[in-house]
Write an enzyme that holds these catalytic residues in place. Structure first.
Site, PDB file in Angstrom:
ATOM      1  N   HIS A  22     -36.569  11.572  -8.449  1.00  0.00           N
ATOM      2  CA  HIS A  22     -35.800  10.657  -7.589  1.00  0.00           C
ATOM      3  C   HIS A  22     -36.631  10.274  -6.357  1.00  0.00           C
ATOM      4  O   HIS A  22     -36.659   9.112  -5.960  1.00  0.00           O
ATOM      5  CB  HIS A  22     -34.508  11.328  -7.077  1.00  0.00           C
ATOM      6  N   LYS A  46     -18.011  13.434 -14.169  1.00  0.00           N
ATOM      7  CA  LYS A  46     -18.785  14.665 -14.289  1.00  0.00           C
ATOM      8  C   LYS A  46     -18.295  15.659 -13.240  1.00  0.00           C
ATOM      9  O   LYS A  46     -17.801  15.267 -12.187  1.00  0.00           O
ATOM     10  CB  LYS A  46     -20.264  14.386 -14.007  1.00  0.00           C
ATOM     11  N   ARG A  95     -36.995   6.765 -17.490  1.00  0.00           N
ATOM     12  CA  ARG A  95     -38.035   7.768 -17.755  1.00  0.00           C
ATOM     13  C   ARG A  95     -38.596   7.614 -19.149  1.00  0.00           C
ATOM     14  O   ARG A  95     -39.784   7.802 -19.394  1.00  0.00           O
ATOM     15  CB  ARG A  95     -37.459   9.194 -17.610  1.00  0.00           C
ATOM     16  N   SER A 133     -32.034  16.221 -13.220  1.00  0.00           N
ATOM     17  CA  SER A 133     -31.254  17.163 -12.404  1.00  0.00           C
ATOM     18  C   SER A 133     -30.662  18.243 -13.301  1.00  0.00           C
ATOM     19  O   SER A 133     -30.604  19.422 -12.936  1.00  0.00           O
ATOM     20  CB  SER A 133     -30.122  16.441 -11.687  1.00  0.00           C
TER      21      SER A 133
END
Ligand code: PNS
Length: 165
Positions: A22, A46, A95, A133
């Site tokens: 990040h 979440k 990514r 994460s």
């Protein structure tokens, strides 16, 4: 409120917690835009490990070296927030190809919801292309070091959190 001559971008996400991936994207965005607003989503399906306030504190440490970056939290639809603050660009990191499908869906839906908003996809350094994460939390939960994946203060917050649980 936004100065019309300045280019603003929003970098939204859960940041539960912020990783070096990040931070790499924050740095790249801060070189391209006059102002970068990192926006933490408040209401999410979440169940986050860290509260919004904890995530905010970690991000504030992470952006200390950047003059044109700030951190806020938001609720509701991202495009409404982007329009409210007068920005027009959403930054999202890709990514790997596996990120693309979800990101494409979100970007096209956001464009449908607001034609004033554009999504800009950015690539983090290759060395962070496997980082998330979720993995950082999992590694820390099992007592292994996350050095190189997230800043030291994030590592401390993770150990404290897992000791408390
Ligand atoms: O870091 P994440 O969890 O991948 O970030 C996802 C985020 C916060 C960017 C996304 O869930 C979002 O924008 N949520 C806000 C609600 C919204 O606008 N939903 C419609 C998206 S098309």
């Amino acid at each position: 409120m936004k100065d019309n001559n300045e280019s603003y971008c929003i970098y939204p996400g859960s940041f539960d917690p912020v990783t070096n991936g990040h931070i790499d994207l924050i740095q790249r965005s801060s070189n391209l835009f006059d102002k970068v607003i990192v926006a933490i989503l408040r209401n999410t399906d979440k169940t986050p490990l860290f509260t919004v306030e904890e995530r905010m504190k970690m991000l504030q440490q992470a952006i200390r070296g950047f003059k044109n970056v700030s951190v806020v939290s938001f609720e509701g639809l991202l495009v409404d927030f982007v329009e409210r603050i007068g920005a027009s660009v959403i930054i999202r990191g890709i990514r790997a190809i596996s990120d693309y499908e979800y990101e494409l869906q979100m970007a096209l839906m956001n464009r449908r919801l607001s034609n004033k908003v554009e999504t800009v996809f950015m690539l983090p350094a290759e060395s962070y292309s496997f980082l998330s994460s979720k993995l950082v939390k999992e590694i820390a939960q099992h007592g292994r070091s996350i050095r190189g994946f997230a800043p030291d203060y994030v590592e401390k917050c993770l150990s404290r959190k897992f000791r408390m649980k």
